[in-house]
Write an enzyme that holds these catalytic residues in place. Structure first.
Site, PDB file in Angstrom:
ATOM      1  N   SER A 107       8.448  -3.711   2.485  1.00 28.29           N
ATOM      2  CA  SER A 107       7.116  -4.102   2.013  1.00 28.29           C
ATOM      3  C   SER A 107       6.462  -2.950   1.245  1.00 28.29           C
ATOM      4  CB  SER A 107       6.248  -4.497   3.208  1.00 28.29           C
ATOM      5  OG  SER A 107       4.924  -4.686   2.811  1.00 28.29           O
ATOM      6  N   TRP A 129       8.217  -2.617  -2.034  1.00 28.04           N
ATOM      7  CA  TRP A 129       7.867  -3.743  -2.909  1.00 28.04           C
ATOM      8  C   TRP A 129       6.629  -3.392  -3.739  1.00 28.04           C
ATOM      9  CZ3 TRP A 129       3.414  -6.717  -3.273  1.00 28.04           C
ATOM     10  CH2 TRP A 129       3.506  -7.891  -4.000  1.00 28.04           C
ATOM     11  N   HIS A 130       5.718  -2.610  -3.142  1.00 30.80           N
ATOM     12  CA  HIS A 130       4.481  -2.285  -3.837  1.00 30.80           C
ATOM     13  C   HIS A 130       4.702  -1.339  -5.011  1.00 30.80           C
ATOM     14  CE1 HIS A 130       2.570  -4.054  -0.298  1.00 30.80           C
ATOM     15  NE2 HIS A 130       1.544  -4.253  -1.096  1.00 30.80           N
ATOM     16  N   GLY A 131       5.745  -0.569  -4.964  1.00 28.33           N
ATOM     17  CA  GLY A 131       5.966   0.305  -6.110  1.00 28.33           C
ATOM     18  C   GLY A 131       6.988   1.385  -5.823  1.00 28.33           C
ATOM     19  N   PHE A 165       1.902  -4.386  -9.219  1.00 27.62           N
ATOM     20  CA  PHE A 165       3.003  -4.613  -8.283  1.00 27.62           C
ATOM     21  C   PHE A 165       3.812  -5.831  -8.703  1.00 27.62           C
ATOM     22  CE2 PHE A 165      -0.332  -2.769  -5.284  1.00 27.62           C
ATOM     23  CZ  PHE A 165       0.004  -1.490  -5.639  1.00 27.62           C
TER      24      PHE A 165
END
Lengths: 338, 481
Positions: free
Chosen positions: B325, B328-330, B481
């Site tokens: 997670s 996933w954001h960056g 994102f």
């Protein structure tokens, strides 16, 4: 559905009414034609798109004015005065036109020169006031007051007008605009642009602005003017600095187009690299390209550390130099020919 | 096109008119129009991105049909792997290439290899807006078909609309085919109450974004961008501003998306449920970015074994979803550490079987919470603020410097920045949120029992505030994102 839409429209009515208000007020003077886009003496309540004004005013007058000499550049070119320039090119001042724009770019200048050619307006004399930032710009900027006139850019006039409307549809703009129109104007803001806070004298015939009040202010205040603005006049490096090269393929093409049109008009022209307060020199590669294309005798580089850029008193703020500098530069570049 | 722009203010009524007055007679035409307008909405940023979106849509559309039609397990798996591989390949390239190139190059250099600048060239990549969101839409669709939870969709327009429906295209909520597709396959009827609720949700979303998030952003940016100049108390204030900025920004976006969709008679998944009133981290994660959390639960946590295995399997799986997670954001270690930190917060609750202690709404049916709830909310909120420091910092060094300054004696020094206006706005905002916490969004029923003119005046005040604070068209944090 009818009830829903009626309620929604009533609720949003104040915001919807802004559109007719925009049409009536025409705050940016882009919806109707005007004899003069600025007050003869004063400040505009809104930041008006100088690029649009320059072109619109030209279109309005060129058939009767017989313009044949043009000064191109950003707001830094404002202080090259037509009266002074006309003495060197031996042309009546009324045939000279200051074809400038705020935040002008090479893209803007090359479009303007092509536009003049398309309108079959002769270019007998030209003065181009360049700097690093101007040469770097190869696209239309996003701010409404830097959008080029659609007749010159060839871009959609719907987008042009929509961008202006967007700028109006903004609380901060509306607040400032109506305060400027009906309320008490804010006192001099030390880092504001010249035309925002200082009264100017505008001559529509030459599209030229003069800031005599500002000159008077400096004369009256003397050193105090500069001491009050220490934050604006930032400390400059004592070691020579050079900008990175900016003239790439796109700029080369635009400059070649300018040269071709000048040649076709057998124009007498000069290119000035402005003496900017930052004292950073134009990249030698860029200078070399300009000199190679236009000829060494046509390109005059005043950037870097020199007698124009050393005295702080040659500047209004960190961006614009004063008419005395422009006058001296004119003298140098036109005596160089003889 | 940004939700908080004049462009959208004109675009939305246009689509509304086309939807309910021009194309309403035939579902296929109505869906086709929505699809075209969704592509216009997306292409407003950069029309070149449309090719990637279209390619991803076509890939999943055909892969879905192939998987559905085949009974051969090998062939089914081939199409599944192909689709997932290409989707994640695109995501990986656009989002993570530079990160891996830089990290791998640095690793090789540390191991003594001679790495020149061309070995792992850092290239200028423009991240297509919303790629993480629409990739996850497509992945859930393909996996659901593979698992035989849903059949493939043969109508291309319906599938393409499921992926690119404009309210959710760029920042979610991450929809499921099982929830959204059936709504796209049947005619919609205009529902007055649904539409009015939608408008209320749009208004509240705009208030959160334009008034709260953008006001907080100014101070959060100022403090984080010059973090070395501030003492501990001011840095903590900066972290608080970011905490409300990211909530106002992202939940505001989600509210506008959900509200917009209600205008078209389509309900989207809820994405936020008043997360800052959570009493522990587990509750926080049931209330924050719900559509992503449940996506990871269904497509990562459960396939990994979920909570069925032993203790260590639970711990491993929990770390896995929090780290993924974060990533996933960056492509930045700060996001990974943010995920790791949240996993650390979560694990004790999981191991002590307390992760489902707070399923209900805090102080349901009451005006005020108990003292115990206040304490739990405060602790959870404080832990969240600390984690956001990693999320917001440019790199781990900055995050660490901020944390060490906060946990020093300078925390007791006077604030160097004390902007009253945004703090008052936050208090007003959280008060309305608290009063509306038992509903889908704070304004859903707020003021409905008031005199209609008073209610209208309240809505007008909010609208005028949105107008007053707007004009900058600040982009949404989650677009990156």
């Amino acid at each position: 559905m009818r009830l829903f839409l009626t309620k929604l429209l009533l609720f949003l009515l104040p915001f919807i009414l802004l559109f007719p208000l925009y049409v009536v007020m025409d705050p940016f003077k882009v919806l109707r034609k005007y004899d003069s886009y600025y007050p003869a003496y004063g400040t505009s309540p809104a930041n008006i798109n100088k690029d649009y004004v320059s072109t619109q005013n030209l279109l309005h007058r060129y058939k009767t004015a017989n313009y044949n000499s043009f000064i191109f550049g950003s707001s830094r070119s404002i202080f090259y005065r037509v009266n002074e320039w006309s003495r060197y090119i031996q042309t009546p001042p009324r045939q000279c036109y200051h074809y400038d724009a705020f935040g002008e770019s090479l893209y803007g200048i090359s479009n303007k020169i092509r536009f003049l050619q398309a309108q079959q307006i002769p270019i007998k004399h030209a003065l181009l006031i360049f700097d690093y930032a101007l040469l770097e710009g190869v696209e239309q900027p996003k701010e409404y007051f830097r959008q080029q006139h659609p007749a010159v850019s060839g871009k959609s006039s719907i987008v042009f007008h929509y961008n202006h409307f967007k700028a109006f549809y903004n609380y901060r703009f509306l607040k400032d605009y109506f305060t400027n129109l009906y309320g008490k104007k804010s006192s001099v803001v030390h880092d504001a642009a010249l035309w925002e806070v200082n009264k100017q004298t505008y001559d529509a015939a030459t599209n030229e602005a003069r800031f005599d009040d500002l000159e008077q202010l400096i004369r009256t205040k003397g050193d105090a003017y500069y001491k009050e603005r220490t934050a604006v006049f930032f400390k400059r490096s004592t070691t020579p600095q050079v900008y990175g090269a900016v003239i790439r393929e796109v700029q080369q093409k635009q400059l070649q187009q300018i040269k071709a049109i000048f040649d076709a008009n057998a124009a007498d022209y000069r290119i000035v690299i402005s003496p900017l307060y930052d004292q950073v020199k134009l990249n030698p590669e860029d200078l070399q390209f300009l000199q190679k294309l236009f000829g060494k005798e046509k390109v005059f580089d005043f950037s870097g550390i020199n007698s124009f850029t050393i005295p702080v008193t040659n500047y209004y703020e960190e961006s614009h130099y004063r008419p005395q500098v422009a006058d001296s530069i004119l003298k140098i570049i036109y005596s160089a020919r003889q | 096109m940004l939700f908080n722009s004049l462009d959208y203010f004109l675009f939305l009524p246009l689509v509304f008119i086309l939807y309910w007055f021009i194309t309403y007679k035939k579902l296929a035409v109505q869906n086709g129009m929505l699809l075209v307008m969704s592509y216009v909405f997306y292409g407003w940023w950069d029309w070149r991105f449309l090719f990637l979106l279209l390619f991803s849509t076509l890939l999943d559309y055909f892969s879905g049909i192939k998987i559905h039609e085949s009974e051969n397990p090998v062939r089914r798996k081939f199409w599944l792997v192909l689709s997932i591989g290409i989707n994640l390949g695109f995501l990986g390239f656009f989002k993570y290439y530079n990160f891996f190139a830089a990290e791998f190059g640095a690793l090789l250099q540390q191991l003594g290899f001679n790495v020149n600048e061309f070995t792992f060239k850092i290239i200028q990549i423009i991240l297509p807006v919303g790629i993480s969101f629409y990739t996850f839409h497509g992945l859930s669709y393909i996996i659901d078909i593979y698992k035989k939870r849903i059949p493939a969709v043969y109508n291309f327009v319906e599938y393409a609309l499921f992926v690119s429906y404009f309210p959710l295209l760029v920042a979610g909520p991450i929809e499921r085919a099982t929830h959204l597709l059936p709504q796209l396959q049947v005619p919609r009827k205009f529902n007055y109450h649904q539409a009015v609720t939608g408008l209320r949700q749009i208004l509240w979303g705009l208030f959160k974004k334009v008034v709260i998030a953008d006001s907080c952003a100014y101070y959060a940016n100022m403090i984080f961008n010059n973090s070395g100049d501030y003492n501990g108390s001011t840095l903590f204030l900066g972290a608080l501003f970011f905490t409300f900025q990211i909530y106002g920004d992202f939940s505001g976006y989600s509210d506008i998306a959900l509200g917009t969709s209600k205008l078209f008679g389509i309900e989207l998944l809820r994405n936020f449920a008043f997360p800052y009133f959570s009493r522990d981290i587990a509750e926080f994660w049931r209330r924050w970015h719900i559509s992503l959390s449940t996506w990871f639960r269904d497509y990562l946590y459960i396939p990994l074994g979920g909570s069925k295995g032993g203790k260590w399997m639970k711990v491993r799986n929990t770390f896995a979803i929090f780290l993924v997670s974060g990533f996933w954001h960056g492509a930045n270690w700060t996001f990974i550490v943010w995920g790791f930190l949240n996993a650390l917060y979560f694990i004790p609750l999981l191991l002590s079987n307390k992760n489902r202690d707070h399923i209900n709404i805090v102080a349901a049916g009451k005006l005020l919470p108990s003292v115990s709830d206040v304490g739990k909310i405060a602790i959870t909120f404080f832990l969240t603020v600390l984690a956001w420091i990693f999320f917001r910092s440019a790199d781990l060094t900055q995050a660490w410097d901020i944390l060490t300054t906060i946990f020093s004696s300078s925390l007791l020094q006077p604030l160097q920045v004390f902007p009253k206006e945004p703090l008052l706005l936050i208090v007003f905002f959280m008060l309305i949120e608290w009063l509306g916490r038992e509903h889908q969004f704070a304004l859903e029923t707020f003021g409905l029992k008031w005199n209609r003119w008073l209610r209208l005046a309240f809505y007008m005040v909010l609208t005028v505030m949105v107008f007053m604070y707007s004009g900058k068209e600040e982009t949404f944090i989650y677009f990156q994102f």
